[in-house]
Design a protein around this motif. Structure first.
Motif, PDB file in Angstrom:
ATOM      1  N   ARG A   1       6.479   4.357  13.744  1.00  0.00           N
ATOM      2  CA  ARG A   1       7.849   3.856  13.808  1.00  0.00           C
ATOM      3  C   ARG A   1       8.777   4.890  14.473  1.00  0.00           C
ATOM      4  O   ARG A   1       9.663   4.532  15.245  1.00  0.00           O
TER       5      ARG A   1
ATOM      6  N   ARG B   1       1.529 -10.010  12.994  1.00  0.00           N
ATOM      7  CA  ARG B   1       1.212  -8.584  12.897  1.00  0.00           C
ATOM      8  C   ARG B   1      -0.235  -8.361  12.461  1.00  0.00           C
ATOM      9  O   ARG B   1      -0.898  -7.465  12.967  1.00  0.00           O
TER      10      ARG B   1
ATOM     11  N   ARG C   1      -1.709   6.990  19.978  1.00  0.00           N
ATOM     12  CA  ARG C   1      -2.644   7.071  18.845  1.00  0.00           C
ATOM     13  C   ARG C   1      -3.320   8.442  18.802  1.00  0.00           C
ATOM     14  O   ARG C   1      -3.466   9.041  17.751  1.00  0.00           O
TER      15      ARG C   1
ATOM     16  N   LYS D   1       0.806  -1.231   0.000  1.00  0.00           N
ATOM     17  CA  LYS D   1       0.000   0.000   0.000  1.00  0.00           C
ATOM     18  C   LYS D   1       0.837   1.279   0.000  1.00  0.00           C
ATOM     19  O   LYS D   1       0.456   2.258  -0.643  1.00  0.00           O
TER      20      LYS D   1
ATOM     21  N   ARG E   1      13.225   1.765   9.725  1.00  0.00           N
ATOM     22  CA  ARG E   1      12.924   0.530   8.971  1.00  0.00           C
ATOM     23  C   ARG E   1      13.666  -0.673   9.552  1.00  0.00           C
ATOM     24  O   ARG E   1      13.510  -1.785   9.061  1.00  0.00           O
TER      25      ARG E   1
ATOM     26  N   SER F   1       1.616   7.043   7.423  1.00  0.00           N
ATOM     27  CA  SER F   1       1.327   7.167   8.866  1.00  0.00           C
ATOM     28  C   SER F   1       2.071   6.109   9.677  1.00  0.00           C
ATOM     29  O   SER F   1       2.378   6.328  10.851  1.00  0.00           O
ATOM     30  N   GLY F   2       2.383   4.958   9.066  1.00  0.00           N
ATOM     31  CA  GLY F   2       3.155   3.924   9.768  1.00  0.00           C
ATOM     32  C   GLY F   2       4.519   4.454  10.176  1.00  0.00           C
ATOM     33  O   GLY F   2       5.047   4.097  11.237  1.00  0.00           O
TER      34      GLY F   2
ATOM     35  N   ASP G   1      -2.629  -6.142  14.755  1.00  0.00           N
ATOM     36  CA  ASP G   1      -3.216  -4.939  14.148  1.00  0.00           C
ATOM     37  C   ASP G   1      -4.748  -5.010  14.085  1.00  0.00           C
ATOM     38  O   ASP G   1      -5.427  -4.004  14.226  1.00  0.00           O
TER      39      ASP G   1
ATOM     40  N   ASP H   1      -5.817   2.783  10.032  1.00  0.00           N
ATOM     41  CA  ASP H   1      -7.078   3.336  10.546  1.00  0.00           C
ATOM     42  C   ASP H   1      -7.404   4.678   9.892  1.00  0.00           C
ATOM     43  O   ASP H   1      -8.114   5.487  10.466  1.00  0.00           O
ATOM     44  N   ILE H   2      -6.849   4.921   8.706  1.00  0.00           N
ATOM     45  CA  ILE H   2      -7.011   6.243   8.091  1.00  0.00           C
ATOM     46  C   ILE H   2      -8.468   6.465   7.648  1.00  0.00           C
ATOM     47  O   ILE H   2      -9.050   7.522   7.924  1.00  0.00           O
TER      48      ILE H   2
ATOM     49  N   ALA I   1       1.976   1.022  18.998  1.00  0.00           N
ATOM     50  CA  ALA I   1       0.771   1.497  18.298  1.00  0.00           C
ATOM     51  C   ALA I   1      -0.517   1.115  19.022  1.00  0.00           C
ATOM     52  O   ALA I   1      -1.601   1.561  18.646  1.00  0.00           O
TER      53      ALA I   1
ATOM     54  N   GLY J   1      -2.168   3.689   5.926  1.00  0.00           N
ATOM     55  CA  GLY J   1      -2.003   3.186   7.288  1.00  0.00           C
ATOM     56  C   GLY J   1      -2.955   2.054   7.580  1.00  0.00           C
ATOM     57  O   GLY J   1      -3.210   1.183   6.726  1.00  0.00           O
TER      58      GLY J   1
ATOM     59  N   VAL K   1       7.058  -1.965  17.151  1.00  0.00           N
ATOM     60  CA  VAL K   1       6.094  -0.920  16.767  1.00  0.00           C
ATOM     61  C   VAL K   1       4.635  -1.312  17.064  1.00  0.00           C
ATOM     62  O   VAL K   1       3.831  -0.460  17.449  1.00  0.00           O
TER      63      VAL K   1
ATOM     64  N   ARG L   1      -6.443  -5.245  18.152  1.00  0.00           N
ATOM     65  CA  ARG L   1      -6.191  -4.290  19.244  1.00  0.00           C
ATOM     66  C   ARG L   1      -7.471  -3.509  19.544  1.00  0.00           C
ATOM     67  O   ARG L   1      -8.347  -3.379  18.689  1.00  0.00           O
TER      68      ARG L   1
HETATM   69  O1   DC Z   1       2.780   0.263   7.732  1.00  0.00           O
HETATM   70  P1   DC Z   1       3.915  -0.037   8.711  1.00  0.00           P
HETATM   71  O2   DC Z   1       4.322  -1.498   8.720  1.00  0.00           O
HETATM   72  O3   DC Z   1       5.091   0.854   8.538  1.00  0.00           O
HETATM   73  O4   DC Z   1       3.283   0.264  10.141  1.00  0.00           O
HETATM   74  C1   DC Z   1       4.021   0.090  11.303  1.00  0.00           C
HETATM   75  C2   DC Z   1       3.122  -0.251  12.482  1.00  0.00           C
HETATM   76  O5   DC Z   1       2.336   0.874  12.853  1.00  0.00           O
HETATM   77  C3   DC Z   1       2.159  -1.420  12.275  1.00  0.00           C
HETATM   78  O6   DC Z   1       2.432  -2.422  13.226  1.00  0.00           O
HETATM   79  C4   DC Z   1       0.793  -0.886  12.514  1.00  0.00           C
HETATM   80  C5   DC Z   1       0.997   0.505  13.059  1.00  0.00           C
HETATM   81  N1   DC Z   1       0.129   1.494  12.401  1.00  0.00           N
HETATM   82  C6   DC Z   1      -1.047   1.815  13.022  1.00  0.00           C
HETATM   83  O7   DC Z   1      -1.368   1.244  14.055  1.00  0.00           O
HETATM   84  N2   DC Z   1      -1.861   2.758  12.475  1.00  0.00           N
HETATM   85  C7   DC Z   1      -1.526   3.372  11.338  1.00  0.00           C
HETATM   86  N3   DC Z   1      -2.342   4.297  10.825  1.00  0.00           N
HETATM   87  C8   DC Z   1      -0.321   3.027  10.678  1.00  0.00           C
HETATM   88  C9   DC Z   1       0.488   2.073  11.233  1.00  0.00           C
END
Ligand code: DC
Length: 229
Positions: free
Chosen positions: A39, A184, A113, A16, A95, A34-35, A188, A135-136, A107, A133, A103, A191
């Protein structure tokens, strides 16, 4: 054409970010990963002794959250955006495996958040933005004009991630990568706060069998329809 907000959510390693960045470049929009912000907060926690060995000192991190400033430097010539932690470029460090493995618990923290969601909303206040991300489309911009949910099987995502890691010279097995992806996905999507969910009005893009060019055509067609409405 009116300026809109484009929210792209999906599982890790679904491709994505790559498609969101390319879409933003093609239509002249700002791109926000947003990830990368989650991070950067995780890197802050590690550097300040608040996270190690798979555990995060939640109280200490929340207490020092005001000291964490996440911003972005303008994209460089190849369109790559650089994440800044308190003004310093940390794009490479965020990274690292050390950050990737801590992470998800960072998160999960409500205060983290809240702070990042507010910042993301400010970044989108003028529209003309593509943000990707988890939750966008559900929590950050529930009114986004265009929402996409990227779906791909865990096996296909593991295959892509393995290729990426092998490219970087990392020695990992397909089984390890697949297990990490499944873990993951589980964290994700289960939660308590803002879990990964498809928004009811999101368009699903299953890219298991699509080339990057086909995905871009799909996104651009949708963008043209939505921004002309
Ligand atoms: O997309 P990414 O793998 O770089 O995201 C890193 C972590 O951040 C992933 O474990 C989920 C979290 N995340 C989140 O909770 N909400 C977002 N909007 C973006 C990422």
């Amino acid at each position: 054409m009116k300026k809109i907000i484009i929210a792209i959510d999906g599982y890790s390693s679904s491709g994505k970010s790559t498609m969101a960045r390319e879409l933003a470049r093609r239509i002249g929009y700002i791109y926000v990963d947003s990830g990368a912000m989650y991070r950067a907060v995780t890197l802050f926690a590690i550097r300040n002794g608040m996270a190690a060995d798979g555990k995060v000192d939640r109280d200490a991190l929340v207490k020092h959250l005001d000291e964490v400033n996440v911003s972005f430097a303008p994209a460089d010539a190849d369109g790559m955006q650089h994440t800044l932690l308190n003004g310093i470029d940390v794009e490479n460090e965020i990274r690292d495996m050390a950050v990737s493995s801590l992470v998800s618990p960072v998160a999960e923290i409500g205060e983290v958040r809240e702070r990042l969601t507010r910042l993301q909303q400010e970044l989108g206040s003028e529209k003309g933005i593509v943000m990707d991300g988890r939750d966008i489309g559900t929590a950050v911009f529930p009114d986004a004009e265009m929402k996409v949910f990227v779906d791909a099987s865990p096996e296909e995502r593991a295959r892509r991630r393995l290729l990426e890691m092998e490219h970087k010279g990392l020695d990992v097995s397909y089984e390890e990568v697949l297990a990490n992806i499944r873990e993951r996905d589980h964290i994700d999507s289960t939660r308590k706060i803002a879990p990964l969910r498809k928004a009811p009005d999101a368009h699903v893009l299953n890219n298991d069998k699509m080339t990057p060019a086909q995905q871009m055509d799909w996104l651009l067609s949708l963008y043209h329809v939505v921004s002309n409405e």
